[in-house]
Scaffold this motif. Structure first.
Motif, PDB file in Angstrom:
ATOM      1  N   ARG A 150      -9.644  19.546  -1.861  1.00 25.69           N
ATOM      2  CA  ARG A 150      -8.854  20.667  -1.344  1.00 25.69           C
ATOM      3  C   ARG A 150      -9.368  21.126   0.018  1.00 25.69           C
ATOM      4  N   MET A 151      -8.451  21.664   0.789  1.00 22.12           N
ATOM      5  CA  MET A 151      -8.770  22.183   2.114  1.00 22.12           C
ATOM      6  C   MET A 151      -7.961  23.447   2.373  1.00 22.12           C
ATOM      7  N   ARG A 152      -8.638  24.494   2.810  1.00 19.19           N
ATOM      8  CA  ARG A 152      -7.933  25.707   3.221  1.00 19.19           C
ATOM      9  C   ARG A 152      -7.730  25.654   4.732  1.00 19.19           C
ATOM     10  N   ALA A 153      -6.528  26.035   5.170  1.00 22.71           N
ATOM     11  CA  ALA A 153      -6.223  26.056   6.601  1.00 22.71           C
ATOM     12  C   ALA A 153      -5.694  27.425   6.995  1.00 22.71           C
ATOM     13  N   GLN A 154      -6.164  27.932   8.131  1.00 22.96           N
ATOM     14  CA  GLN A 154      -5.658  29.170   8.702  1.00 22.96           C
ATOM     15  C   GLN A 154      -4.998  28.831  10.036  1.00 22.96           C
ATOM     16  N   PHE A 155      -3.705  29.188  10.149  1.00 26.11           N
ATOM     17  CA  PHE A 155      -2.916  28.825  11.321  1.00 26.11           C
ATOM     18  C   PHE A 155      -2.836  29.999  12.297  1.00 26.11           C
ATOM     19  N   PRO A 156      -2.872  29.713  13.589  1.00 28.88           N
ATOM     20  CA  PRO A 156      -2.769  30.788  14.587  1.00 28.88           C
ATOM     21  C   PRO A 156      -1.337  31.294  14.693  1.00 28.88           C
ATOM     22  N   PRO A 157      -1.148  32.502  15.213  1.00 31.12           N
ATOM     23  CA  PRO A 157       0.207  33.075  15.301  1.00 31.12           C
ATOM     24  C   PRO A 157       1.169  32.253  16.150  1.00 31.12           C
ATOM     25  N   HIS A 158       0.680  31.494  17.111  1.00 32.00           N
ATOM     26  CA  HIS A 158       1.602  30.765  17.978  1.00 32.00           C
ATOM     27  C   HIS A 158       2.148  29.498  17.329  1.00 32.00           C
ATOM     28  N   GLU A 165      -2.002  31.269   5.993  1.00 37.13           N
ATOM     29  CA  GLU A 165      -3.096  30.628   5.254  1.00 37.13           C
ATOM     30  C   GLU A 165      -2.514  29.767   4.135  1.00 37.13           C
ATOM     31  N   GLN A 166      -2.950  28.525   4.059  1.00 36.66           N
ATOM     32  CA  GLN A 166      -2.445  27.597   3.056  1.00 36.66           C
ATOM     33  C   GLN A 166      -3.591  26.750   2.524  1.00 36.66           C
ATOM     34  N   THR A 167      -3.445  26.299   1.277  1.00 35.21           N
ATOM     35  CA  THR A 167      -4.432  25.412   0.663  1.00 35.21           C
ATOM     36  C   THR A 167      -3.767  24.077   0.372  1.00 35.21           C
ATOM     37  N   PHE A 168      -4.370  23.005   0.882  1.00 33.29           N
ATOM     38  CA  PHE A 168      -3.829  21.650   0.753  1.00 33.29           C
ATOM     39  C   PHE A 168      -4.684  20.845  -0.230  1.00 33.29           C
ATOM     40  N   TYR A 169      -4.016  20.004  -1.021  1.00 32.16           N
ATOM     41  CA  TYR A 169      -4.665  19.179  -2.034  1.00 32.16           C
ATOM     42  C   TYR A 169      -4.389  17.704  -1.718  1.00 32.16           C
ATOM     43  N   PHE A 170      -5.406  16.856  -1.878  1.00 36.76           N
ATOM     44  CA  PHE A 170      -5.281  15.440  -1.552  1.00 36.76           C
ATOM     45  C   PHE A 170      -5.854  14.601  -2.691  1.00 36.76           C
ATOM     46  N   ARG A 178      -0.186  18.396  -2.751  1.00 40.32           N
ATOM     47  CA  ARG A 178       0.157  19.766  -3.121  1.00 40.32           C
ATOM     48  C   ARG A 178      -0.247  20.699  -1.979  1.00 40.32           C
ATOM     49  N   THR A 179       0.502  21.808  -1.859  1.00 38.39           N
ATOM     50  CA  THR A 179       0.171  22.877  -0.926  1.00 38.39           C
ATOM     51  C   THR A 179       0.493  24.206  -1.588  1.00 38.39           C
ATOM     52  N   GLY A 185       7.084  37.035  -0.805  1.00 37.59           N
ATOM     53  CA  GLY A 185       6.477  37.882  -1.826  1.00 37.59           C
ATOM     54  C   GLY A 185       6.053  37.153  -3.088  1.00 37.59           C
ATOM     55  N   MET A 186       6.185  35.831  -3.115  1.00 31.44           N
ATOM     56  CA  MET A 186       5.778  35.025  -4.266  1.00 31.44           C
ATOM     57  C   MET A 186       4.600  34.137  -3.879  1.00 31.44           C
ATOM     58  N   LYS A 187       3.862  33.691  -4.885  1.00 27.86           N
ATOM     59  CA  LYS A 187       2.882  32.633  -4.678  1.00 27.86           C
ATOM     60  C   LYS A 187       3.537  31.332  -5.123  1.00 27.86           C
ATOM     61  N   VAL A 188       3.573  30.356  -4.229  1.00 25.25           N
ATOM     62  CA  VAL A 188       4.307  29.121  -4.506  1.00 25.25           C
ATOM     63  C   VAL A 188       3.402  27.912  -4.293  1.00 25.25           C
ATOM     64  N   THR A 189       3.829  26.803  -4.889  1.00 23.78           N
ATOM     65  CA  THR A 189       3.146  25.535  -4.685  1.00 23.78           C
ATOM     66  C   THR A 189       4.177  24.464  -4.358  1.00 23.78           C
ATOM     67  N   HIS A 190       3.833  23.597  -3.424  1.00 28.44           N
ATOM     68  CA  HIS A 190       4.663  22.441  -3.065  1.00 28.44           C
ATOM     69  C   HIS A 190       3.963  21.195  -3.610  1.00 28.44           C
ATOM     70  N   HIS A 191       4.594  20.464  -4.488  1.00 31.37           N
ATOM     71  CA  HIS A 191       4.071  19.166  -4.907  1.00 31.37           C
ATOM     72  C   HIS A 191       4.790  18.075  -4.110  1.00 31.37           C
ATOM     73  N   SER A 192       4.058  17.075  -3.692  1.00 27.90           N
ATOM     74  CA  SER A 192       4.622  15.988  -2.898  1.00 27.90           C
ATOM     75  C   SER A 192       4.154  14.649  -3.445  1.00 27.90           C
ATOM     76  N   TRP A 193       5.059  13.657  -3.408  1.00 25.03           N
ATOM     77  CA  TRP A 193       4.728  12.341  -3.962  1.00 25.03           C
ATOM     78  C   TRP A 193       5.693  11.299  -3.386  1.00 25.03           C
ATOM     79  N   ALA A 194       5.646  10.083  -3.926  1.00 26.68           N
ATOM     80  CA  ALA A 194       6.493   8.974  -3.454  1.00 26.68           C
ATOM     81  C   ALA A 194       6.278   8.730  -1.963  1.00 26.68           C
ATOM     82  N   HIS A 195       5.011   8.544  -1.565  1.00 30.28           N
ATOM     83  CA  HIS A 195       4.689   8.311  -0.163  1.00 30.28           C
ATOM     84  C   HIS A 195       5.199   6.948   0.288  1.00 30.28           C
TER      85      HIS A 195
END
Length: 235
Positions: A150-158, A165-170, A178-179, A185-195
């Motif tokens: 896992r990796m946490r990323a903080q993105f700048p305003p630009h 802030e997002q957490t990525f899974y590899f 996953r992200t 207003g919700m906490k969500v997760t994105h699952h990704s596959w079939a690369h």
């Protein structure tokens, strides 16, 4: 960071990415975020053309093939297929003003949301190497029988993203699976596959967005968003 290096290499490598300028996608986007706002088929079978260097995407074939929608950080436009501007939204923001209606009820909001989402989908993980993005490796996560880094990323305003802030899974192959982040207003997760590999860049062709339980697992239904990429070209 060793994890970021592994992830970028698994997705095609920074040298290959830096040699590219544009992408073209054939894709469909659906889910309850769209259907609840009256746009169940708005982004079915559309073409997305964008820049790998700057935040810019043009969607062709929205509204049943009648219109195009253009996303840039400073303006969203709805256009006829011959390029005439029909509507515009200057200086857009994900903090949509009217909380009494679904977040994506306005077609301009829909184009903005999809523009931000698809551009970030296509540029991650390379965007994580941007000098203004702050990343740190977290403790691993156990997903079923697999262990994901896992990796946490903080993105700048630009940089316009779905969340600062997002957490990525590899997975074991260093491919994004996953992200997690906040959204409307919700906490969500994105699952990704079939690369699959397109022009030397590895892209997950299927994505699904769901809400998160407090224990960090996804709630099966409703499915907020489904993305299917049928084909991609980078050049």
């Amino acid at each position: 960071m060793a994890l970021l290096d592994d992830v970028i290499d698994a997705s095609g490598g920074l040298a290959r990415w830096n040699s590219l300028n544009r992408f073209t996608l054939h894709l469909s986007v659906s889910g309850t975020l769209f259907s609840s706002a009256g746009h169940a088929r708005e982004f079915k079978d559309v073409t997305a053309e964008g820049s790998t260097r700057t935040q810019s995407i043009r969607f062709t074939g929205i509204t049943g093939g009648e219109h195009s929608g253009c996303f840039q950080p400073d303006a969203i436009t709805i256009e006829s297929l011959d390029g005439a501007v029909l509507r515009t939204w200057p200086n857009p923001s994900l903090a949509f003003p009217d909380a009494s209606s679904p977040a994506l009820a306005d077609e301009l909001h829909l184009v903005f949301f999809c523009g931000v989402a698809i551009w970030n989908y296509l540029t991650i993980p390379f965007l994580l190497a941007h000098p203004d993005v702050v990343v740190e490796e977290l403790a691993p996560w156990h997903e079923g029988t697999e262990t994901w880094r896992r990796m946490r990323a903080q993105f700048p305003p630009h940089l316009i993203t779905l969340a600062p802030e997002q957490t990525f899974y590899f997975d074991a192959n260093a491919l994004q699976r996953r992200t997690d982040h906040d959204l409307f207003g919700m906490k969500v997760t994105h699952h990704s596959w079939a690369h699959d590999s397109f022009s030397g860049i590895v892209v997950p062709t299927l994505r699904r967005v769901q809400t998160l339980q407090p224990d960090g697992n996804a709630i099966a239904k409703p499915v907020l968003m489904d993305v299917e990429i049928f084909d991609a070209v980078f050049e």
